[in-house]
Design an enzyme around this catalytic site. Structure first.
Site, short mmCIF file in Angstrom:
data_model
loop_
_atom_site.label_atom_id
_atom_site.label_comp_id
_atom_site.label_asym_id
_atom_site.label_seq_id
_atom_site.Cartn_x
_atom_site.Cartn_y
_atom_site.Cartn_z
N LYS A 120 15.23 6.46 10.51
CA LYS A 120 15.92 6.16 9.26
C LYS A 120 17.36 6.72 9.27
CE LYS A 120 11.73 5.98 6.45
NZ LYS A 120 11.45 4.58 6.33
N GLU A 204 17.47 11.91 0.48
CA GLU A 204 18.11 10.81 -0.25
C GLU A 204 18.08 11.12 -1.73
OE1 GLU A 204 16.25 6.97 0.40
OE2 GLU A 204 16.88 6.94 2.48
N ARG A 296 10.45 -6.61 12.49
CA ARG A 296 9.17 -7.27 12.82
C ARG A 296 8.79 -8.19 11.68
NH1 ARG A 296 6.15 -4.68 8.91
NH2 ARG A 296 7.00 -2.65 8.40
P1 ADP Z 1 5.22 -3.76 5.17
O1 ADP Z 1 6.29 -4.11 4.23
O2 ADP Z 1 5.05 -4.73 6.29
O3 ADP Z 1 3.95 -3.40 4.52
P2 ADP Z 1 6.43 -1.24 5.07
O4 ADP Z 1 7.78 -1.63 4.68
O5 ADP Z 1 5.50 -0.61 4.10
O6 ADP Z 1 5.68 -2.44 5.83
O7 ADP Z 1 6.66 -0.27 6.24
C1 ADP Z 1 5.64 0.33 6.92
C2 ADP Z 1 6.14 0.62 8.29
O8 ADP Z 1 5.60 1.81 8.76
C3 ADP Z 1 5.70 -0.40 9.27
O9 ADP Z 1 6.75 -0.58 10.17
C4 ADP Z 1 4.54 0.17 9.97
O10 ADP Z 1 4.42 -0.38 11.24
C5 ADP Z 1 4.96 1.59 10.01
N1 ADP Z 1 3.89 2.55 10.07
C6 ADP Z 1 2.86 2.63 9.25
N2 ADP Z 1 2.08 3.66 9.57
C7 ADP Z 1 2.65 4.25 10.63
C8 ADP Z 1 2.32 5.37 11.44
N3 ADP Z 1 1.24 6.10 11.23
N4 ADP Z 1 3.15 5.69 12.44
C9 ADP Z 1 4.25 4.97 12.66
N5 ADP Z 1 4.62 3.90 11.93
C10 ADP Z 1 3.82 3.54 10.94
P1 ADP Z 2 8.57 3.45 4.66
O1 ADP Z 2 9.22 3.44 6.00
O2 ADP Z 2 7.42 4.37 4.57
O3 ADP Z 2 8.31 2.07 4.16
P2 ADP Z 2 10.81 3.51 2.78
O4 ADP Z 2 12.06 4.27 3.04
O5 ADP Z 2 10.88 2.05 2.95
O6 ADP Z 2 9.67 4.14 3.71
O7 ADP Z 2 10.31 3.87 1.33
C1 ADP Z 2 9.02 3.52 0.87
C2 ADP Z 2 9.05 3.38 -0.64
O8 ADP Z 2 9.46 4.59 -1.27
C3 ADP Z 2 10.04 2.35 -1.16
O9 ADP Z 2 9.49 1.07 -1.15
C4 ADP Z 2 10.34 2.85 -2.56
O10 ADP Z 2 9.35 2.46 -3.47
C5 ADP Z 2 10.27 4.35 -2.39
N1 ADP Z 2 11.62 4.91 -2.13
C6 ADP Z 2 12.15 5.16 -0.92
N2 ADP Z 2 13.37 5.70 -1.02
C7 ADP Z 2 13.65 5.76 -2.34
C8 ADP Z 2 14.76 6.24 -3.10
N3 ADP Z 2 15.83 6.76 -2.51
N4 ADP Z 2 14.67 6.16 -4.45
C9 ADP Z 2 13.58 5.66 -5.05
N5 ADP Z 2 12.51 5.21 -4.40
C10 ADP Z 2 12.52 5.26 -3.05
MG MG Z 3 9.75 0.57 3.90
#
Ligand code: ADP
Ligand code: ADP
Ligand code: MG
Length: 503
Positions: A120, A204, A296
């Protein structure tokens, strides 16, 4: 008919997404090759594929996460390309590098791009450089406790501590005040270490009343990038999406166009190719900030397919084969409205405890206009404990949002899965909720709904106890005790145990 550049594609995944890719391959005249673990010997993707090869033991590290085994199979069966699905190895730059070395087409972007977007902090730095608005916060991981306090005060509470390598909603923690900072950092670091083997954490600003809205893009090898509109993914539980829809009931046309253009620019700036998703967090005034890019296919890709009529998996395969995009930006004309419910093998009445086991009876929604059911299950299938509990994605389409919602409710009412608990009843509650129906929600919707249900649940129990007398009271108590025991055993084992691959 011209023969397609790939004859065989290996699908390095399982469940509904493996089935989804098999279907696209078959329609394109490509031979789909499946791989499977011991727990999946009888899985639907194995039954549907032309060829299927065993990976061995069921644990993810010995099967769907094992690069060496998967590549050996790809070479042995002479697959020209590999589709990673989502989760597992889909965003693993090592797999991509190996494919590049072996001359196997990885159906996704280059290892360089997968690596940048996998962290990130690296992706925030790249976007900042490209002039894309990112969520305010640090670009580098936090060094120590002194910096933690300094940054939090500079950014302003509430803040989010985030694992640099995080994914699947893990390694995130909301911090409202200074006194919680140090203990929260320790917690996020240890979760990050155990889930991602990387304890680095950054900070953040927490955007209040947030919406998660993401843009689907497609990019080919000729530098052409288009977007296919947005998906509203704010119905979340523990930072994980549960229900998605398009178009977003919250966005106006002007913001939608701006977000689309910025997502295209984000992809261009890293020379992206393949299908991809640029995730944004949007505040109540419709200011939007880059959150992350998923390199992906997304779990919720079908809602975009339903309104655009574009098959995203076919596009991915064509792009990987070096073909140009099938359509221009002007030709993308979304029509109607689409929703997706992620139906999980979980018990919504027991804090969403996983509910693996045998499906003894299955009656999926029997069709009708505008209903799609992407699934990897069948009657008699034993849902394994080892993997993500996603059973099926129920998707609806309607001319209007109201029609799509009513159609979804109709399909949910037909859906019968016996033998295991599922989240079907929970979706009925969401869809019946007046705020959801109005489109008036943000990422706090489910937490608020759970509070409401808790309050109503308590009232219901009290009334039932009074009405039915002591006997029922005693029965209920023993049943509740049993449930509580199951729940505490599950919590002791650790919620994430065995479910480390939540997508
Ligand atoms: P989606 O929108 O397809 O549901 P998200 O935006 O919630 O996916 O992002 C989840 C991301 O985290 C995906 O890229 C998934 O492959 C990754 N992920 C989930 N669990 C793990 C884990 N245990 N280790 C590494 N990556 C993970
Ligand atoms: P992941 O890789 O696990 O999907 P994300 O960075 O996409 O992580 O964040 C997952 C969720 O957490 C987002 O879909 C949102 O709902 C919440 N979130 C993440 N960052 C923020 C933020 N800065 N402020 C508010 N909500 C957030
Ligand atoms: Mg996400």
């Amino acid at each position: 008919m011209e023969t397609f550049p790939f004859k065989k594609v290996l699908i390095a995944n399982r469940g509904e997404i493996a089935v989804r890719v098999i279907r696209a391959c078959r329609e394109m005249g490509i031979i789909p090759v499946a791989v499977f673990s011991d727990a999946d010997k009888k899985a639907l993707h194995v039954r549907l594929a032309e060829e299927a090869y065993p990976l061995g033991a069921s644990s993810p590290s010995e099967s769907y996460l094992n690069i060496e085994k998967i590549l050996n199979i790809a070479k042995k069966c002479r697959a020209e390309a590999l589709h990673p699905g989502y989760g597992f190895l889909a965003e693993n730059p090592e797999l991509v590098k190996h494919c590049e070395k072996e001359g196997i087409h990885f159906i996704g972007p280059s290892s360089r791009v997968v690596k940048i977007m996998g962290k990130k902090t690296a992706s925030r730095a790249a976007m900042l450089n490209a002039g894309i608005p990112i969520v305010p916060g640090t670009i580098e991981p936090l060094l120590d406790e002194k910096e933690l306090v300094y940054q939090a005060e500079k950014i302003g509470f509430p803040v989010l501590l985030k694992a640099t390598s995080g994914g699947g909603g893990k390694g995130l923690r909301l911090v409202n005040r200074k006194s919680e900072l140090i203990s929260s950092l320790k917690l996020v670091r240890s979760e990050a270490m155990s889930s991602f083997n990387d304890e680095s954490v950054y900070m953040e600003k927490y955007i209040e009343e947030p919406h998660h809205i993401e843009i689907q893009i497609l990019a080919d090898h000729f530098g052409r990038v288009i977007h296919l509109g947005e998906r509203e993914c704010s119905i979340q539980r523990r930072y994980q999406k549960v229900l998605e829809e398009t178009p977003s009931p919250f966005l106006d046309e002007d913001t939608r166009q701006k977000m689309g253009q910025i997502a295209v620019r984000a992809a261009q700036s890293v020379e992206y190719r393949n299908a991809g998703t640029v995730e944004f967090v949007v505040d109540k005034n419709k200011n939007f900030y880059f959150l992350e890019m998923n390199t992906r296919l997304q779990v919720e890709h079908p809602v975009t397919e339903m309104v655009t009529g574009i098959d995203l998996v076919k596009c991915q395969i064509e792009i990987a084969a070096g073909l140009p995009l099938r359509c221009s930006q002007e030709e993308v004309r979304p029509r109607g409205s689409s929703l997706q419910c992620r139906i999980h093998a979980e018990d919504p009445d027991l804090d969403f405890m996983p509910s693996p086991g045998e499906i003894i009876h299955l009656r999926p929604p029997s069709g009708g206009l505008g209903i799609r059911n992407d699934t990897g299950i069948y009657e008699g299938f034993i849902v394994p404990l080892e993997y993500d509990p996603l059973l099926s994605k129920l998707i609806s389409w309607g001319e209007t949002r109201e029609e799509a919602i009513l159609r979804m409710l109709r399909a949910l009412s037909e859906y019968q899965i016996y033998g295991i608990k599922t989240t079907i009843p929970f979706f009925k509650r969401i869809l019946h909720h007046p705020k959801f129906f109005k489109g008036d929600y943000n990422t706090h919707f489910i937490a608020d709904l759970e509070k409401e249900m808790d309050m109503n649940g308590k009232q219901d129990t009290q009334i039932a106890i009074l009405a039915a007398g002591v006997k029922t009271y005693v029965d209920n108590r023993s049943e509740m005790k049993q449930s509580r025991r199951k729940l505490s055993q599950w919590k002791l084992r650790g919620r994430s145990d065995g479910f480390s691959n939540r997508f």
